[in-house]
Design a protein around this motif. Sequence first.
Motif, PDB file in Angstrom:
ATOM      1  N   LYS A 510       0.808  -1.213   0.000  1.00 48.09           N
ATOM      2  CA  LYS A 510       0.000   0.000   0.000  1.00 48.09           C
ATOM      3  C   LYS A 510       0.847   1.271   0.000  1.00 48.09           C
ATOM      4  CE  LYS A 510      -4.067  -1.883   2.356  1.00 48.09           C
ATOM      5  NZ  LYS A 510      -4.987  -1.732   3.528  1.00 48.09           N
ATOM      6  N   LEU A 511       2.141   1.135  -0.186  1.00 48.03           N
ATOM      7  CA  LEU A 511       3.007   2.306  -0.200  1.00 48.03           C
ATOM      8  C   LEU A 511       3.068   2.885  -1.612  1.00 48.03           C
ATOM      9  CD1 LEU A 511       6.010   1.089   2.002  1.00 48.03           C
ATOM     10  CD2 LEU A 511       4.058   2.485   2.691  1.00 48.03           C
ATOM     11  N   SER A 512       3.143   4.189  -1.694  1.00 50.84           N
ATOM     12  CA  SER A 512       3.288   4.848  -2.983  1.00 50.84           C
ATOM     13  C   SER A 512       4.716   4.684  -3.502  1.00 50.84           C
ATOM     14  CB  SER A 512       2.940   6.328  -2.856  1.00 50.84           C
ATOM     15  OG  SER A 512       3.878   6.985  -2.008  1.00 50.84           O
ATOM     16  N   ILE A 513       4.938   5.084  -4.751  1.00 47.40           N
ATOM     17  CA  ILE A 513       6.267   4.924  -5.351  1.00 47.40           C
ATOM     18  C   ILE A 513       7.300   5.764  -4.616  1.00 47.40           C
ATOM     19  CG2 ILE A 513       7.602   5.312  -7.450  1.00 47.40           C
ATOM     20  CD1 ILE A 513       5.178   4.560  -9.062  1.00 47.40           C
ATOM     21  N   ASP A 514       6.930   6.988  -4.251  1.00 45.20           N
ATOM     22  CA  ASP A 514       7.869   7.837  -3.514  1.00 45.20           C
ATOM     23  C   ASP A 514       8.227   7.236  -2.163  1.00 45.20           C
ATOM     24  OD1 ASP A 514       7.909   9.648  -5.568  1.00 45.20           O
ATOM     25  OD2 ASP A 514       6.297  10.884  -4.742  1.00 45.20           O
ATOM     26  N   ALA A 515       7.227   6.701  -1.469  1.00 47.41           N
ATOM     27  CA  ALA A 515       7.506   6.076  -0.178  1.00 47.41           C
ATOM     28  C   ALA A 515       8.379   4.836  -0.344  1.00 47.41           C
ATOM     29  CB  ALA A 515       6.196   5.716   0.524  1.00 47.41           C
TER      30      ALA A 515
END
Length: 673
Positions: A510-515
């Motif tokens: 569930k993490l975004s690409i930036d995260a």
Amino acid sequence: MWESESESMGGREYRDEILDSSKHGVKTDGFERRGQSWYVATDIPSDLLVRVEDINFHLHKYPLLSMCGRMNRIIYESRHTELNEVKLENLPGGPDAFERAAKFCYGIAVDLTAANISGLRCAAEYLEMTGDLEEGNLICKAEAFLSYVVLSSWRDSILVLKSCENLSPWVENLQIVRRCSESIAWKACANPRGIRWAYTGKPAGISSPKWNEMKDSSPIRNQQVPPDWWFEDISLLRIDHFVRVVTAIKVKGMRFELIGAAIMHYAAKWLPGLVKEGSGEEANNKDNVSACRKGGGLHMVVTASMDEISSIQMKERRMIIESLISITPPQKDSVSCSFSLRLLRMANMLKVAPALVTELEKRVGMQLEQATLTDLLIPSYNDGETLYNVEVVQRLLEHFLVQEQMEHSSPSRQTFSDKHRYESSSPRRNNANSNAQARVARLVDSYLTEVSSDRNLAPTKFQVLAEALPDTTRSCDDGLYRAVDSYLKAHPTLTEHERKRLCRVMDCQKLSIDACMHAAQNERLPLRVVVQVLFSQQLKISNAIANNAVKESTGGPHYFHPVFSTRKALLEGTPQSFQEGWATAKKDINTLKFQLESMNDKYLELQTEMEALQRQFDKMGKPKQASAWTSGWKKLSKLTKMTAMDNPEMESSQVPPADKARKGPRRLRNSIS
């Protein structure tokens, strides 16, 4: 604050009344005071001294005995027949009330006003000035003034109730508080269009966001009266009388929104620092409150330390908070969530009764999605513990989830006729519940990030609070990752096991690409978590490419438009930070690959030299005795062969064909030896 005025009620005019007795026992020109003593202006010397507190009254027996039953009993039941001195203990109203009662006995005119009628009525009851001794005695006169003048006036009812603060329990036994509360409640529930009496109105500094503003202190006949016109007047009352009035207003059927707004207005007046008018932000993050007496009431001021608060002041404040909690309507939106959280903060500081604190926590849980991070940062007032009270927030989340579950299962309790109506609105309700849960999840993530810097916060408490909400409430775990990273940064001494257990609260998928790019380079995270993050992102990219390829090959519906048609377009559509990070990672991989190939070439050279030495040794005809140096090289050769068998692709790509042909017989010979 109040001006002297007359109020028109039903065409009748009521003014302050002047009373006198019909019987004059002793002719006098009045009373005169000398120091701490009162004297009757008459030629007849006084024969009775009455002491009330520290004031002496030099009077005559006959006027008092003819009007006061208590004085009769005291004098005639005394052992001394010539009793000349009487001390009245605990006389309600004090010397002022007795002075007016004594004047009435002498036939001197007495002015009855809203300010003195309650004390005079209680003093008359204490002195037993009933109609059995004299027709039209003081009790009858005072009751008539209360019933026909005070209770018909909004202003006088407020003033009488205000004057009853120091007359308990007499005013309760005589039903003065109840009757005034009923009168105020009837008028507060009246239609604002029909209000023609004066009221205090709002000061310029007070704003009410829900209701209309009232600038003038007196309404004009053609001016619209706001629904909250009665807030300021009843906020003048002491807390116990305010509770009586609000309870009576509830019985009359007042809207719960107005009752809640009146409670918040009262708290803003008596507890400044609890509510900051006109803003949702808090005046001070750590308010400690002390109290002082001003104008006959309790006035709250903000101070820097709780050490300056006396036990009496803390008791008064605790009583105010407990009373406000008990009279707040049970409906969800009767008071704001911010107000309830600030009240909860002060309740924890003043050690309010646990049952009332639990009730307040349930109320906050009902509307937790309306809370802000500033209001949720409730300090922990116990020494040696965490900076903020994390347990309170955990209980609030539990109450919120219970409330959400009750609302979700509420259709099962409806009748069959109501089910169709509910089904039509159920998608909207489910959407509202999902939005509320998402807001609460973001609030919890922000709260965890804020409290993570506390060195005394145990990882178990952090984990329990992070896992309090179901997984479905978060569509993205970036906020949770930020909180975990902040906690790991503030607690560098955590063991590897504790860090792994802490990272389980977030879902890497569930993490975004930036995260993910930040997590891939985060040295504080365990290596296993970094691998999971990279794997999940690689899987997402692969799935996205595969889905796009399938859609392109099958044609797909005409309304389907793939986000990325090719791998190149997919990479171009990713953020710049991801592209830079991926390029750096590829460069590191190529460097490691080159170093591995160089080491393999060096190993092959050493093996060739070793074989040449071995052949020379055999030609010399010496016994074949394996030395430690030779056995070591053989073990290393075996290890290399096993690695090559496990990874034949690498062996074929790294070993030249000529070397392969040359090594064939030697590998067989080594294996036999």
